[in-house]
Enzyme design. Structure first.
Site, PDB file in Angstrom:
ATOM      1  CB  SER A  13      -4.029   2.459   2.012  1.00 43.03           C
ATOM      2  OG  SER A  13      -3.766   2.121   0.769  1.00 43.03           O
ATOM      3  CE  LYS A  61      -3.742  -1.067  -0.099  1.00 43.09           C
ATOM      4  NZ  LYS A  61      -3.595  -1.861  -1.843  1.00 43.09           N
ATOM      5  CG  HIS A  77       4.332  -5.872  -1.178  1.00 43.82           C
ATOM      6  ND1 HIS A  77       4.067  -4.846  -1.833  1.00 43.82           N
ATOM      7  CD2 HIS A  77       3.057  -6.563  -1.985  1.00 43.82           C
ATOM      8  CE1 HIS A  77       3.572  -4.924  -2.313  1.00 43.82           C
ATOM      9  NE2 HIS A  77       2.211  -5.574  -2.324  1.00 43.82           N
TER      10      HIS A  77
HETATM   11  S1  PPS Z   1      -0.682  -3.015  -3.224  1.00 42.62           S
HETATM   12  O1  PPS Z   1      -1.686  -3.694  -2.889  1.00 42.62           O
HETATM   13  O2  PPS Z   1      -0.079  -3.137  -1.851  1.00 42.62           O
HETATM   14  O3  PPS Z   1       0.084  -3.511  -4.209  1.00 42.62           O
HETATM   15  O4  PPS Z   1      -0.962  -0.898  -3.136  1.00 42.62           O
HETATM   16  P1  PPS Z   1      -0.012  -0.106  -3.755  1.00 42.62           P
HETATM   17  O5  PPS Z   1       0.021  -0.454  -5.184  1.00 42.62           O
HETATM   18  O6  PPS Z   1       1.303  -0.433  -3.000  1.00 42.62           O
HETATM   19  O7  PPS Z   1      -0.629   0.903  -3.098  1.00 42.62           O
HETATM   20  C1  PPS Z   1      -2.519   1.689  -3.436  1.00 42.62           C
HETATM   21  C2  PPS Z   1      -2.852   2.635  -2.561  1.00 42.62           C
HETATM   22  O8  PPS Z   1      -1.881   3.461  -4.017  1.00 42.62           O
HETATM   23  C3  PPS Z   1      -2.499   4.690  -4.616  1.00 42.62           C
HETATM   24  N1  PPS Z   1      -2.888   4.767  -5.229  1.00 42.62           N
HETATM   25  C4  PPS Z   1      -2.787   5.865  -6.502  1.00 42.62           C
HETATM   26  N2  PPS Z   1      -2.358   7.290  -5.550  1.00 42.62           N
HETATM   27  C5  PPS Z   1      -2.224   8.228  -6.183  1.00 42.62           C
HETATM   28  N3  PPS Z   1      -2.202   8.995  -7.327  1.00 42.62           N
HETATM   29  C6  PPS Z   1      -2.348   7.117  -8.508  1.00 42.62           C
HETATM   30  N4  PPS Z   1      -2.259   7.196  -9.643  1.00 42.62           N
HETATM   31  C7  PPS Z   1      -2.328   5.877  -7.636  1.00 42.62           C
HETATM   32  N5  PPS Z   1      -2.461   4.737  -7.954  1.00 42.62           N
HETATM   33  C8  PPS Z   1      -2.523   3.973  -6.738  1.00 42.62           C
HETATM   34  C9  PPS Z   1      -4.133   4.160  -3.998  1.00 42.62           C
HETATM   35  O9  PPS Z   1      -4.926   4.168  -4.435  1.00 42.62           O
HETATM   36  C10 PPS Z   1      -3.665   2.658  -2.611  1.00 42.62           C
HETATM   37  O10 PPS Z   1      -3.425   3.856  -1.377  1.00 42.62           O
HETATM   38  P2  PPS Z   1      -5.707   4.367  -0.252  1.00 42.62           P
HETATM   39  O11 PPS Z   1      -5.129   5.777   0.678  1.00 42.62           O
HETATM   40  O12 PPS Z   1      -6.242   3.611  -0.056  1.00 42.62           O
HETATM   41  O13 PPS Z   1      -6.441   4.954  -1.648  1.00 42.62           O
END
Ligand code: PPS
Length: 358
Positions: free
Chosen positions: A188, A75, A159
């Site tokens: 998240s 996340k 991860h």
């Molecule tokens: S995972 O399942 O661990 O692979 O998730 P990960 O991709 O690491 O993290 C997901 C969070 O990243 C946010 N996210 C973004 N934020 C801003 N801009 C863009 N383009 C974007 N893409 C993914 C996503 O919304 C998750 O955060 P939260 O706070 O839940 O919204």
């Protein structure tokens, strides 16, 4: 890859069951974790028993000089940076990016090996759902052998903390490490644990945060994961980036990552890539948002096949400071204490809120 050859590297970390994760409280909170979680020694990495059995195989995947690893605690912005890196490495091939799921273009190293194996049986899912899950996660996501044979350049998501990756990764390949402030990670991760059927977390945020801070969630502990990479941030093959900096100056961070990868994007490519990666566009992009998957030639939605719950989204809110909408003052205080305890003596600091966001 490794397996059969006699240069196989022994993994020093040993995994042991965490007895408390078999207790009724934990089982109530995380119903699918039937066999509990395991913890590694000496480094205390928390994972599923299924992954523990495969950890040494994963450790033995040979890195290549043209590999790029996207390394993160869950996340922290993995998917965002995965797409960013894939685009940079592939000269912003938006057409290809539109045709193929990110999970196919950029494999998730340990995915095949970390799911609680009894889940499908125990939850008595419809036959079609089980089939779909095995298609999506088994056949379509690559196993280690397939990742080993994949044509380069490979953009590999993981991860795992760096010490569970092949010890030659940093000297051979490039690593982009993404970190995020733990308050937003907790929020998240909490939503993610409710979204995915594999976790199916049923308790409240307060309890989840306690589980997080006491290392009873998959991929814990949070700080050692980040600090290990933070301490290696000056290594020429490691690029350390904060989620909050991506939010603040996406275009500037794309330039830095491109430089790290030895690529130069044109102004036009930079403008297009920045737009492509902006939250609103990203959330709608069915090649990255995991809501639509192609299964056996049919386009189905992750939600329909039971991977994700109907409400909620993988690309959820994308904000810095969303924790403010969730934490009680008491919980916030407990998290602050936990953060200070873990950051004491280090120079790692987080931004926990951004004033201006798109
Ligand atoms: S995972 O399942 O661990 O692979 O998730 P990960 O991709 O690491 O993290 C997901 C969070 O990243 C946010 N996210 C973004 N934020 C801003 N801009 C863009 N383009 C974007 N893409 C993914 C996503 O919304 C998750 O955060 P939260 O706070 O839940 O919204």
């Amino acid at each position: 890859m490794s397996g059969a050859d006699n240069q196989r590297l022994p993994l020093k970390e040993k995994f042991e069951l965490m007895p408390e994760t078999l207790g009724s409280q934990f089982r109530n909170d995380f119903p699918p974790y039937i066999d509990g979680l395991v913890k590694s020694f000496p480094n205390q990495y928390v994972t599923t028993p299924e992954f523990a059995k495969k950890a040494e195989d994963v450790y033995n995947l040979n890195p290549r000089p043209d590999d790029v690893y996207i390394s993160t605690f869950p996340k922290c912005g993995t998917t965002w940076v995965q797409e960013l890196v894939w685009m940079v490495v592939n000269d912003c091939d938006f057409e290809k990016g539109k045709k193929e799921q990110l999970s196919i273009r950029s494999p998730f190293l340990e995915m095949n090996y970390m799911l609680p194996i009894k889940l499908a049986e125990t939850f008595e899912m419809e036959e079609i759902c089980r089939k779909a899950i095995s298609l999506v996660l088994g056949d379509r996501l690559r196993d280690l052998k397939q990742i080993d044979q994949m044509a380069g350049p490979r953009i590999i998501k993981s991860h795992l903390p760096l010490y569970l990756l092949n010890p030659q990764v940093l000297s051979t390949s490039k690593v982009v490490y993404v970190a995020r402030n733990p308050k937003d990670v907790i929020v998240s991760y909490y939503h993610f644990h409710q979204l995915l059927q594999f976790h199916q977390y049923v308790s409240n945020l307060d309890t989840f945060a306690e589980n997080f801070m006491t290392d009873r969630v998959y991929s814990a502990p949070f700080f050692p994961h980040l600090l290990d990479a933070w301490n290696k941030r000056h290594h020429p093959n490691l690029h350390f980036v904060f989620y909050e900096d991506l939010k603040r100056n996406l275009r500037g961070e794309i330039v830095k990552i491109s430089q790290f990868l030895g690529k130069k994007l044109s102004d036009d490519q930079l403008t297009k890539l920045t737009e492509h990666l902006r939250f609103d566009n990203f959330a709608k992009n069915k090649m990255v948002n995991y809501e639509k998957q192609e299964v056996a030639g049919l386009e189905t939605i992750g939600k329909e096949i039971g991977l994700m719950n109907i409400s909620g989204h993988f690309i959820r809110k994308g904000k810095t400071g969303d924790w403010k909408n969730h934490f009680s003052p008491e919980l916030n205080e407990r998290i602050d204490e936990w953060m200070w305890k873990n950051l004491e003596g280090t120079d790692l600091r987080f931004i926990t809120e951004l004033e201006q966001q798109d």
